[in-house]
Design an enzyme around this catalytic site. Structure first.
Site, mmCIF file in Angstrom:
data_model
loop_
_atom_site.group_PDB
_atom_site.id
_atom_site.type_symbol
_atom_site.label_atom_id
_atom_site.label_comp_id
_atom_site.label_asym_id
_atom_site.label_seq_id
_atom_site.Cartn_x
_atom_site.Cartn_y
_atom_site.Cartn_z
ATOM 1 N N TRP A 85 25.546 89.042 6.256
ATOM 2 C CA TRP A 85 26.333 89.932 6.676
ATOM 3 C C TRP A 85 25.929 91.099 7.379
ATOM 4 C CZ3 TRP A 85 26.587 93.044 3.173
ATOM 5 C CH2 TRP A 85 26.186 93.153 2.161
ATOM 6 N N LYS A 128 25.077 79.571 11.877
ATOM 7 C CA LYS A 128 25.941 79.643 10.712
ATOM 8 C C LYS A 128 25.632 80.833 9.979
ATOM 9 C CE LYS A 128 26.861 79.947 6.538
ATOM 10 N NZ LYS A 128 28.199 81.095 5.925
ATOM 11 N N GLU A 171 13.747 84.838 5.416
ATOM 12 C CA GLU A 171 13.744 86.702 5.110
ATOM 13 C C GLU A 171 14.838 87.260 4.061
ATOM 14 O OE1 GLU A 171 12.297 88.491 7.401
ATOM 15 O OE2 GLU A 171 11.331 86.955 8.440
ATOM 16 N N CYS A 214 18.113 95.230 3.220
ATOM 17 C CA CYS A 214 16.783 94.631 2.392
ATOM 18 C C CYS A 214 15.592 95.256 2.526
ATOM 19 C CB CYS A 214 16.360 93.304 3.649
ATOM 20 S SG CYS A 214 15.971 93.864 4.959
ATOM 21 N N GLU A 233 16.863 93.697 -7.019
ATOM 22 C CA GLU A 233 17.560 94.147 -5.786
ATOM 23 C C GLU A 233 18.637 94.397 -6.114
ATOM 24 O OE1 GLU A 233 18.355 91.317 -2.231
ATOM 25 O OE2 GLU A 233 17.444 92.902 -1.678
HETATM 26 P P1 NAD Z 1 23.052 84.984 1.018
HETATM 27 O O1 NAD Z 1 21.482 84.871 0.099
HETATM 28 O O2 NAD Z 1 24.421 85.186 -0.426
HETATM 29 O O3 NAD Z 1 23.389 83.859 2.755
HETATM 30 C C1 NAD Z 1 22.808 84.628 3.355
HETATM 31 C C2 NAD Z 1 23.163 83.191 4.431
HETATM 32 O O4 NAD Z 1 22.644 81.954 3.444
HETATM 33 C C3 NAD Z 1 25.679 82.861 4.308
HETATM 34 O O5 NAD Z 1 25.465 82.544 5.834
HETATM 35 C C4 NAD Z 1 25.832 82.012 3.629
HETATM 36 O O6 NAD Z 1 27.103 81.632 4.070
HETATM 37 C C5 NAD Z 1 24.558 81.058 3.458
HETATM 38 N N1 NAD Z 1 24.521 80.493 2.366
HETATM 39 C C6 NAD Z 1 24.455 80.307 1.695
HETATM 40 N N2 NAD Z 1 24.762 79.663 0.147
HETATM 41 C C7 NAD Z 1 23.625 78.816 1.108
HETATM 42 C C8 NAD Z 1 23.154 76.957 0.375
HETATM 43 N N3 NAD Z 1 23.742 76.930 -0.052
HETATM 44 N N4 NAD Z 1 22.376 76.691 1.674
HETATM 45 C C9 NAD Z 1 22.775 77.105 2.491
HETATM 46 N N5 NAD Z 1 23.375 78.142 3.012
HETATM 47 C C10 NAD Z 1 23.985 79.332 2.158
HETATM 48 O O7 NAD Z 1 22.678 86.616 1.605
HETATM 49 P P2 NAD Z 1 24.139 87.592 1.805
HETATM 50 O O8 NAD Z 1 24.586 88.108 0.337
HETATM 51 O O9 NAD Z 1 24.746 87.230 2.834
HETATM 52 O O10 NAD Z 1 23.188 88.496 2.084
HETATM 53 C C11 NAD Z 1 22.368 89.708 1.226
HETATM 54 C C12 NAD Z 1 21.084 89.115 1.514
HETATM 55 O O11 NAD Z 1 20.090 89.455 2.381
HETATM 56 C C13 NAD Z 1 19.694 90.758 0.362
HETATM 57 O O12 NAD Z 1 19.533 90.016 -0.675
HETATM 58 C C14 NAD Z 1 19.261 91.014 1.678
HETATM 59 O O13 NAD Z 1 17.559 91.388 0.809
HETATM 60 C C15 NAD Z 1 19.270 89.720 2.121
HETATM 61 N N6 NAD Z 1 18.591 90.302 3.555
HETATM 62 C C16 NAD Z 1 17.652 90.789 4.322
HETATM 63 C C17 NAD Z 1 16.973 90.730 5.562
HETATM 64 C C18 NAD Z 1 15.517 90.488 5.420
HETATM 65 O O14 NAD Z 1 15.397 90.671 6.926
HETATM 66 N N7 NAD Z 1 14.666 90.359 5.272
HETATM 67 C C19 NAD Z 1 17.519 91.175 6.084
HETATM 68 C C20 NAD Z 1 18.872 91.644 5.712
HETATM 69 C C21 NAD Z 1 19.516 91.026 4.587
#
Ligand code: NAD
Length: 493
Positions: free
Chosen positions: A151, A175, A250, A284, A385
């Site tokens: 998000w 998605k 990522e 991140c 984190e």
């Molecule tokens: P999240 O893991 O909760 O969700 C990420 C995406 O995956 C969303 O679209 C979510 O709906 C989907 N999702 C959730 N459960 C799933 C499942 N079981 N199967 C498939 N898809 C599923 O993460 P978030 O809260 O949206 O984002 C925050 C995290 O993202 C933090 O840990 C952050 O470090 C990481 N992040 C990483 C980077 C990078 O480039 N390395 C960049 C930004 C954020």
């Protein structure tokens, strides 16, 4: 209030169950849009549309240069609609408008960059040890790609995943996070306007456990590219293995921002503050572990506190605001929980440490910029984190200790190094086990420079030319140039 549909096979359609989810503005604390709650059948339709577009469609018949042309038109439209898209993202995730505008300029440039790369993807001609044979490779699109995004930067993630995927000739189903989906839907309308053929770019909104997992399980998806938390990333990796999908992940980080005594301390203090309080720490690459050399610790901490005290919380649309709200209620609870964890473990609070309230902060979830001193690397606040505006100061004596502490975490996304010694900068950038080292700068992202993690921070690289290879399969072709049959047909050489 607008109720959004799904974008599948070039059409706007209602979700199978007819349900919707609220999109909440984290600054005002109010529902401002509703997104469709997609399901397994919607995923099946979207993957089917993407599969058909890959094999029999105007997209499949286009030359790589023509594909690049459509992508350039899409980039033009992002520029044209930049302000509108920026305001949508701010309403969805509370990031500062000024920052989102800058990010969207990079989004447009990223689409131009990969548009230019589309017709420069080449195979190789390979010299062979075998006489009378030639060999070469073709680089072919991997197939249907599922792009799952977080998000905090929806259109940036969509760009760095989908632009190289489309340049490679793939088709995609995106998605977006259920917390911030609207900008991706508006982008889909621009993709249609740019002339992307039906089925090339699809968006299925909904919950991770419904839409996300159905995409990862679907046998016709060849590749999953995911940005999100490490826990979800591991689940995605495990599920994808069952159908042998290619996977890029990522994930999160616990990045060291390392200040040596020979650094420009004013510059380093600015880098430390923006590295953790920018985007309210919801990035991140947050520089959440500030490693400071003991000999300058006192002087540096004073500079740091002076800057951090000047940080202004408020409306993300206001140009005078430095830090906006925490984007989602669960994230807000998580950040406050880690304040309790840090204090229970004995970290010494220098600044902040509470939810912020006051004029202009009423509707939102704000956390004060928080700094802890006396943190040791084994504390949970130094290892886990948070994804929020909490900085931990950890002392070190020499370069060797800085490397040991810098690497002593499960993650390996980025590191910052502040020094005026070129030799030290070179030694540190080699010794730190991370995907990116920023020297005398921080948050210097570029769609041109490979980005990704080591260890628990993920798999694969996004950005740059390397990213295109994540969406290609190499096919080898070996041809005999002999017209006659070999002497012994059973002994092939
Ligand atoms: P999240 O893991 O909760 O969700 C990420 C995406 O995956 C969303 O679209 C979510 O709906 C989907 N999702 C959730 N459960 C799933 C499942 N079981 N199967 C498939 N898809 C599923 O993460 P978030 O809260 O949206 O984002 C925050 C995290 O993202 C933090 O840990 C952050 O470090 C990481 N992040 C990483 C980077 C990078 O480039 N390395 C960049 C930004 C954020």
């Amino acid at each position: 209030m607008k109720e959004h549909q799904l974008y599948i096979g070039g059409e706007w359609v209602d979700p199978e169950g007819g349900d919707h989810l609220d999109s909440v503005d984290p600054y005002r604390g109010e529902v401002w849009a509703r997104i469709a709650r997609g399901g397994v059948k919607d995923v099946a339709r979207a993957v089917d549309a993407a599969r058909q577009a890959l094999t029999s469609s105007p997209w499949a018949d286009m030359s790589a240069s023509q594909r690049g042309g459509v992508m350039r038109r899409l980039a033009d439209l992002v520029v044209e609609h930049l302000d509108r898209l920026a305001e949508i993202e701010v309403r969805d995730n509370g990031k500062l408008l000024a920052e989102v505008r800058g990010q969207l300029r990079s989004v447009a440039e990223c689409w131009y960059y990969y548009a230019g790369l589309a017709d420069k993807i080449e195979g190789a001609s390979i010299p062979l040890e075998k006489p009378d044979m030639v060999a070469f490779t073709n680089r072919e699109p991997i197939g249907v790609v599922a792009a799952l995004t977080a998000w905090n930067s929806p259109l940036w993630f969509t760009a760095v995943k989908c632009a190289p995927a489309l340049a490679a000739g793939c088709t995609v189903v995106v998605k977006p996070s259920e917390f911030a989906s609207v900008s991706t839907l508006e982008f889909a309308a621009l993709a249609e306007q740019a002339g992307l053929p039906a089925g090339v770019f699809n968006v299925v909104t909904g919950l991770g456990l419904e839409v996300g997992s159905a995409l990862v399980e679907h046998p016709d998806v060849a590749k999953v590219t995911f940005t999100g938390s490490d826990v979800t990333g591991m689940r995605v990796y495990e599920t994808a293995a069952r159908t042998m999908k290619r996977v890029s992940l990522e994930l999160g980080g616990k990045s060291p921002n390392i200040v040596f005594d020979d650094a420009d301390l004013d510059l380093a203090a600015t880098g430390a503050v923006s590295g953790i309080f920018g985007a309210a720490g919801q990035m991140c690459a947050a520089g959440s572990r500030l490693l400071v050399q003991r000999s300058v610790k006192k002087e540096f901490t004073e500079k740091l506190l002076e800057l951090a005290r000047g940080v202004r919380l408020g409306d993300p649309m206001d140009a005078a605001t430095n830090v906006g709200p925490i984007a989602t209620p669960p994230q807000f609870e998580k950040v406050l929980h880690y304040i309790d964890v840090a204090e229970a473990d004995g970290a010494r609070r220098l600044l902040g440490g509470r939810a912020a309230t006051g004029p202009g902060l009423t509707g939102g979830q704000f956390v004060e910029p928080t700094i802890y001193d006396g943190v040791t690397n084994d504390m949970r606040i130094a290892q886990e984190e948070v994804f929020g505006p909490i900085l931990s100061i950890i002392e070190f004596d020499d370069e060797e200790e800085a490397v040991r502490l810098g690497n002593d975490v499960a993650y390996g996304l980025v590191a910052g190094v502040w020094t005026t010694s070129i030799g030290r900068a070179m030694r540190m950038s080699k010794a730190l086990k991370v995907g990116t080292v920023w020297v005398n700068t921080y948050r210097a992202y570029s769609y041109m420079v490979p980005f990704g993690g080591t260890k628990r921070s993920g798999l694969g690289r996004e950005h740059g030319i390397e990213a295109v290879h994540e969406y290609l399969e190499t096919k080898s072709v070996v041809i005999s140039t002999r017209d006659d049959a070999p002497a012994n047909a059973f002994v092939m050489r």
